[in-house]
Design a protein around this motif. Structure first.
Motif, PDB file in Angstrom:
ATOM      1  N   LEU A 148       0.820  -1.204   0.000  1.00 51.68           N
ATOM      2  CA  LEU A 148       0.000   0.000   0.000  1.00 51.68           C
ATOM      3  C   LEU A 148       0.859   1.261   0.000  1.00 51.68           C
ATOM      4  CD1 LEU A 148      -2.762  -1.075   2.554  1.00 51.68           C
ATOM      5  CD2 LEU A 148      -2.951  -0.962   0.061  1.00 51.68           C
ATOM      6  N   LEU A 149       1.877   1.282   0.871  1.00 52.87           N
ATOM      7  CA  LEU A 149       2.736   2.462   0.980  1.00 52.87           C
ATOM      8  C   LEU A 149       3.530   2.701  -0.305  1.00 52.87           C
ATOM      9  CD1 LEU A 149       4.059   2.000   4.629  1.00 52.87           C
ATOM     10  CD2 LEU A 149       2.440   3.721   3.830  1.00 52.87           C
ATOM     11  N   ASN A 150       4.093   1.629  -0.868  1.00 57.59           N
ATOM     12  CA  ASN A 150       4.923   1.807  -2.053  1.00 57.59           C
ATOM     13  C   ASN A 150       4.091   2.041  -3.307  1.00 57.59           C
ATOM     14  OD1 ASN A 150       7.931   1.352  -1.373  1.00 57.59           O
ATOM     15  ND2 ASN A 150       6.886  -0.251  -0.221  1.00 57.59           N
ATOM     16  N   SER A 151       2.899   1.454  -3.377  1.00 57.06           N
ATOM     17  CA  SER A 151       2.019   1.731  -4.512  1.00 57.06           C
ATOM     18  C   SER A 151       1.618   3.199  -4.513  1.00 57.06           C
ATOM     19  CB  SER A 151       0.775   0.836  -4.455  1.00 57.06           C
ATOM     20  OG  SER A 151       1.123  -0.522  -4.583  1.00 57.06           O
ATOM     21  N   PHE A 152       1.302   3.703  -3.322  1.00 61.75           N
ATOM     22  CA  PHE A 152       0.941   5.114  -3.235  1.00 61.75           C
ATOM     23  C   PHE A 152       2.147   6.001  -3.564  1.00 61.75           C
ATOM     24  CE2 PHE A 152       0.198   9.093  -0.864  1.00 61.75           C
ATOM     25  CZ  PHE A 152      -0.995   9.477  -1.458  1.00 61.75           C
ATOM     26  N   SER A 153       3.328   5.603  -3.095  1.00 59.12           N
ATOM     27  CA  SER A 153       4.539   6.368  -3.403  1.00 59.12           C
ATOM     28  C   SER A 153       4.801   6.398  -4.904  1.00 59.12           C
ATOM     29  CB  SER A 153       5.747   5.762  -2.676  1.00 59.12           C
ATOM     30  OG  SER A 153       5.589   5.826  -1.281  1.00 59.12           O
ATOM     31  N   LEU A 154       4.649   5.250  -5.563  1.00 61.45           N
ATOM     32  CA  LEU A 154       4.852   5.203  -7.011  1.00 61.45           C
ATOM     33  C   LEU A 154       3.832   6.075  -7.729  1.00 61.45           C
ATOM     34  CD1 LEU A 154       5.591   1.390  -7.490  1.00 61.45           C
ATOM     35  CD2 LEU A 154       7.198   3.265  -7.837  1.00 61.45           C
ATOM     36  N   TRP A 155       2.607   6.086  -7.230  1.00 57.94           N
ATOM     37  CA  TRP A 155       1.582   6.935  -7.833  1.00 57.94           C
ATOM     38  C   TRP A 155       1.939   8.409  -7.676  1.00 57.94           C
ATOM     39  CZ3 TRP A 155      -2.086  10.402  -5.680  1.00 57.94           C
ATOM     40  CH2 TRP A 155      -3.077  10.821  -6.578  1.00 57.94           C
ATOM     41  N   VAL A 156       2.451   8.782  -6.511  1.00 55.74           N
ATOM     42  CA  VAL A 156       2.865  10.173  -6.284  1.00 55.74           C
ATOM     43  C   VAL A 156       4.014  10.527  -7.226  1.00 55.74           C
ATOM     44  CG1 VAL A 156       3.904  11.788  -4.639  1.00 55.74           C
ATOM     45  CG2 VAL A 156       2.073  10.257  -3.894  1.00 55.74           C
ATOM     46  N   PHE A 157       5.001   9.624  -7.334  1.00 55.87           N
ATOM     47  CA  PHE A 157       6.146   9.887  -8.209  1.00 55.87           C
ATOM     48  C   PHE A 157       5.714  10.072  -9.667  1.00 55.87           C
ATOM     49  CE2 PHE A 157       9.001   7.747  -4.981  1.00 55.87           C
ATOM     50  CZ  PHE A 157       9.765   8.868  -4.726  1.00 55.87           C
ATOM     51  N   THR A 158       4.829   9.206 -10.141  1.00 56.61           N
ATOM     52  CA  THR A 158       4.502   9.193 -11.562  1.00 56.61           C
ATOM     53  C   THR A 158       3.376  10.146 -11.948  1.00 56.61           C
ATOM     54  OG1 THR A 158       3.035   7.295 -11.197  1.00 56.61           O
ATOM     55  CG2 THR A 158       5.307   6.831 -11.883  1.00 56.61           C
ATOM     56  N   ARG A 159       2.457  10.410 -11.017  1.00 59.68           N
ATOM     57  CA  ARG A 159       1.272  11.179 -11.369  1.00 59.68           C
ATOM     58  C   ARG A 159       1.214  12.572 -10.751  1.00 59.68           C
ATOM     59  NH1 ARG A 159      -1.229   9.343 -15.627  1.00 59.68           N
ATOM     60  NH2 ARG A 159      -3.173  10.274 -14.870  1.00 59.68           N
ATOM     61  N   ARG A 160       1.890  12.753  -9.631  1.00 62.80           N
ATOM     62  CA  ARG A 160       1.757  14.011  -8.904  1.00 62.80           C
ATOM     63  C   ARG A 160       3.037  14.834  -8.852  1.00 62.80           C
ATOM     64  NH1 ARG A 160      -3.375  15.114  -8.554  1.00 62.80           N
ATOM     65  NH2 ARG A 160      -2.924  16.527  -6.835  1.00 62.80           N
ATOM     66  N   LEU A 161       4.170  14.193  -9.102  1.00 61.41           N
ATOM     67  CA  LEU A 161       5.447  14.901  -9.006  1.00 61.41           C
ATOM     68  C   LEU A 161       5.787  15.483 -10.368  1.00 61.41           C
ATOM     69  CD1 LEU A 161       7.332  15.365  -6.615  1.00 61.41           C
ATOM     70  CD2 LEU A 161       8.728  13.469  -7.418  1.00 61.41           C
ATOM     71  N   ARG A 162       5.825  16.781 -10.464  1.00 59.96           N
ATOM     72  CA  ARG A 162       5.979  17.443 -11.756  1.00 59.96           C
ATOM     73  C   ARG A 162       7.413  17.398 -12.281  1.00 59.96           C
ATOM     74  NH1 ARG A 162       2.696  21.177  -8.796  1.00 59.96           N
ATOM     75  NH2 ARG A 162       0.509  21.096  -9.492  1.00 59.96           N
ATOM     76  N   LYS A 163       8.372  17.553 -11.395  1.00 59.28           N
ATOM     77  CA  LYS A 163       9.767  17.659 -11.826  1.00 59.28           C
ATOM     78  C   LYS A 163      10.641  16.696 -11.030  1.00 59.28           C
ATOM     79  CE  LYS A 163      13.461  21.031 -12.592  1.00 59.28           C
ATOM     80  NZ  LYS A 163      13.889  22.440 -12.415  1.00 59.28           N
ATOM     81  N   TRP A 164      11.426  15.912 -11.748  1.00 55.76           N
ATOM     82  CA  TRP A 164      12.335  14.947 -11.113  1.00 55.76           C
ATOM     83  C   TRP A 164      13.762  15.487 -11.156  1.00 55.76           C
ATOM     84  CZ3 TRP A 164      11.359   9.060 -12.082  1.00 55.76           C
ATOM     85  CH2 TRP A 164      10.032   8.749 -11.759  1.00 55.76           C
ATOM     86  N   ASN A 165      14.552  15.069 -10.151  1.00 57.99           N
ATOM     87  CA  ASN A 165      15.997  15.298 -10.190  1.00 57.99           C
ATOM     88  C   ASN A 165      16.689  13.956  -9.983  1.00 57.99           C
ATOM     89  OD1 ASN A 165      15.973  14.837  -7.332  1.00 57.99           O
ATOM     90  ND2 ASN A 165      15.372  16.966  -7.035  1.00 57.99           N
ATOM     91  N   SER A 166      17.987  13.956  -9.856  1.00 56.66           N
ATOM     92  CA  SER A 166      18.727  12.693  -9.739  1.00 56.66           C
ATOM     93  C   SER A 166      18.325  11.921  -8.488  1.00 56.66           C
ATOM     94  CB  SER A 166      20.230  12.964  -9.736  1.00 56.66           C
ATOM     95  OG  SER A 166      20.590  13.815  -8.654  1.00 56.66           O
TER      96      SER A 166
END
Length: 335
Positions: free
Chosen positions: A32-50
């Protein structure tokens, strides 16, 4: 105690059902925690860095174990009798290898990244570049896949005392193989990553402790960095070291003292217990994203607001992945 007919190894013994229940609960929470984290990374996080690239790959390595968790729970409940066939057993071994080795590798890389970002903030480094980090992570996944396939092919299902066994200490055919594989894993997937992480985080903690910061914003960054150091070392100390130590003792006892049945069965129970502890890393890793990325925390809070949960957003939350503290100044790192 029950002995097999050759009187050289112990017969498989059923584990308490509570192990299967706790095992499922731990990995379900991790899913549950990691699925939600992946969703935040892929759907809610606009800009990635290293740093974000590393954290995403860590979450992915934690989530991939979820499909085989029910199979392992049934294995426990069936009193150690594997009913799913050879291919599924080999798939399970490959996924376990990818999960554990991936988690350790990405945790180690996060420690190196944080060390370079803070301690050597003014130096140019490939590890600060998002493009390089993407290529490095792709190479790591290829390596993990190859190692997982090799382990899976080397360790098929065997029949022991009328029970089908998959990746257990009772597979006497694989005693030598387990002995060799264990020490390869112990050195390269435990001792070496732990040494690198301890070095990086000790230098990082030393650097942070010497910083005299007056602003509330900078103090927040420093506090988050220290908490992240603690979480990462707890993950290694609680989740990975006990599992590797117990497994190492187990393969040594089975190889050199195969008639010590009572000890072997105790080590088997201890190993499964440590296996559950290792699963806790899936639940603790999301804390790294919260302590390590301001953008992740903001996206996390936006996600809750989007679902109708009222939250007070603290705009002063800071990140060490995108920013580094040193000598009374917050330096923005070029990713």
């Amino acid at each position: 105690m029950v002995w097999n007919s050759s009187n050289t190894t112990c017969s498989p013994q059923p584990q308490h059902i509570s192990l299967a229940v706790i095992f499922c609960l731990v990995y379900l929470l991790g899913l549950l925690l990691n699925s939600f984290s992946l969703w935040v990374f892929t759907r809610r996080l606009r800009k990635w860095n290293s740093g974000t690239v590393l954290q995403f790959n860590l979450a992915l390595s934690d989530a991939i174990i979820s499909p085989i968790t029910p199979l392992m729970a049934v294995y426990f409940a069936m009193k150690g009798n594997w009913i799913f066939g050879t291919f599924v057993c080999q798939l399970k071994i490959a996924v376990l290898s990818i999960h554990f080795n991936g988690s350790i590798l990405f945790l180690t890389l996060i420690s190196v990244h944080r060390y370079v970002c803070v301690v050597h903030f003014s130096r140019s480094s490939l590890i600060k570049r998002k493009a390089f980090m993407k290529k490095l992570c792709a190479g790591i996944w290829c390596f993990l896949l190859v190692i997982g396939i090799i382990y899976g092919l080397m360790l098929p299902v065997t029949t022991e005392e009328h029970n089908m066994q998959c990746l257990t200490i009772h597979q006497k055919t694989f005693t030598e193989v387990y002995f060799i594989i264990n020490f390869v894993i112990f050195i390269f997937s435990c001792i070496l990553p732990l040494t690198v992480s301890v070095f990086c985080y000790s230098r990082l903690a030393s650097s942070l402790s010497r910083i005299n910061i007056n602003s509330a914003q900078s103090q927040s960054v420093k506090a988050k960095s220290m908490r992240m150091i603690g979480i990462c070392l707890v993950i290694f100390g609680l989740c990975f070291i006990p599992l590797n130590v117990v497994r190492t003792i187990g393969v040594v006892v089975i190889k050199f003292y195969p008639k010590k049945c009572g000890l072997i069965l105790q080590l088997q129970t201890a190993y499964y217990t440590c296996y559950i502890l290792a699963g806790i890393n899936c639940c603790l890793d999301p804390l790294i994203y919260c302590f390590g990325s301001r953008d992740f925390v903001k996206a996390f809070r936006r996600s809750f607001k989007a679902m109708g949960v009222r939250r007070n957003v603290d705009n002063k939350s800071e990140s060490d992945t995108g920013q580094c503290v040193n000598r009374n100044v917050i330096y923005t790192v070029s990713q």
